[in-house]
Design an enzyme around this catalytic site. Sequence first.
Site: not given
Ligand code: CP3
Length: 344
Positions: A25, A29, A152
């Site tokens: 990540r 944010r 999911y």
């Molecule tokens: O790592 C990186 O920078 C690459 C991009 C990336 C994102 N999500 C961007 C993201 C990667 C590799 C993921 C993987 C992902 N997404 C996983 C597996 C890794 C982990 O965290 O366990 C999962 C379970 C998801 C599903 C997901 N996406 C969730 C549960 C959420 C909401 C939680 C949160 O942090 O708000 C997301 C949103 C998400 N994916 C964001 C980002 C940058 C935040 C979104 C935003 O900008 O509001």
Amino acid sequence: MATNKKMMRTLAGEVLETPPIWMMRQAGRYLPEYRATRAKAGDFLSLCYNSDLAAEVTLQPIRRYGFDAAILFADILLVPQALGADLWFVTGEGPRLSTITTQGDFDALKSVTDIHDTLAPIYETLRILTGELSDETTLIGFAGAPWTVATYMIAGRGTPDQAPAHTLRQENTALFEALLERITLATIDYLSMQIEAGADVVKLFDSWAGSLKGADFEKYALKPCRQITAALKDRHPTTPIIGFPREAGEKYVGFAKATGVDCVALDNSVDPVWAAKNVQVDGCVQGNLASRHMVTGGQALIDDTRAIVQAFSAGPHIFNLGHGITPDADPENVQLMIDTVREG
Ligand code: CP3
């Protein structure tokens, strides 16, 4: 083949003086420049599907910190969407999807060959990035592992204990396994296209692997990962694969051998000294600083960073967090972590 990419050398088994670093990540944010670009895109999914802006946010942490790897900006839930599920994000809560719990829901999904229309912008993001990154920066593609993606799709949201997915697994095993197989085949084609578009390495995120116990871990974590790895190695024999069976605990032992992955990513519940002895014996590992240090900083961050570098110093190691950096992290603590890894 000689390469300037430190992370690729490490994945090939070389032990470097200081480990390559990137952060899960890392585009997110906690960075003001990410928040600005996300606002320009409108919302998170629009950002994922806007190739120019997705490439831009992928590059932001590389410019700011000089990480050794850039990870494609996308999400593991784009595959369900490409298979026909509705997907949206509720601000402050997380993802929501239309659910798959009946044969009728499953039958309405698209076939694997039809996913690429939706996913074409993701491949374009990778093509843009291959033109922008220096020859020292590794480009990482990724997908969710089938079990995690299925949790999911079945629940329609994130769940603390994955109960809906476990219930379907028990009550309609055939449907559950058909869904896992559909995701597995889609993931193979998706990652294969990412490699063709320029990803140097791909990572499989099995964030909920820890809730699979006993024989279920073999059937639903190891087996799909083995199937994806074998198919990708067949098509792209030189592309390394990283597996991340988060919170697998004792089941990290032998994971690389059982699946064929080139590197095992460790979460921060794992003791690095134990993991060096029991997991790194089989090859490259990645991890595993607790993400909370990016919020709290200070001497504890320095001490834990040094301890991790030291514990894994005898074998190939990619420095990373044990899970994603959180939005409340202080960007200066990220710099402190990098300086500590690189300067000791
Ligand atoms: O790592 C990186 O920078 C690459 C991009 C990336 C994102 N999500 C961007 C993201 C990667 C590799 C993921 C993987 C992902 N997404 C996983 C597996 C890794 C982990 O965290 O366990 C999962 C379970 C998801 C599903 C997901 N996406 C969730 C549960 C959420 C909401 C939680 C949160 O942090 O708000 C997301 C949103 C998400 N994916 C964001 C980002 C940058 C935040 C979104 C935003 O900008 O509001």
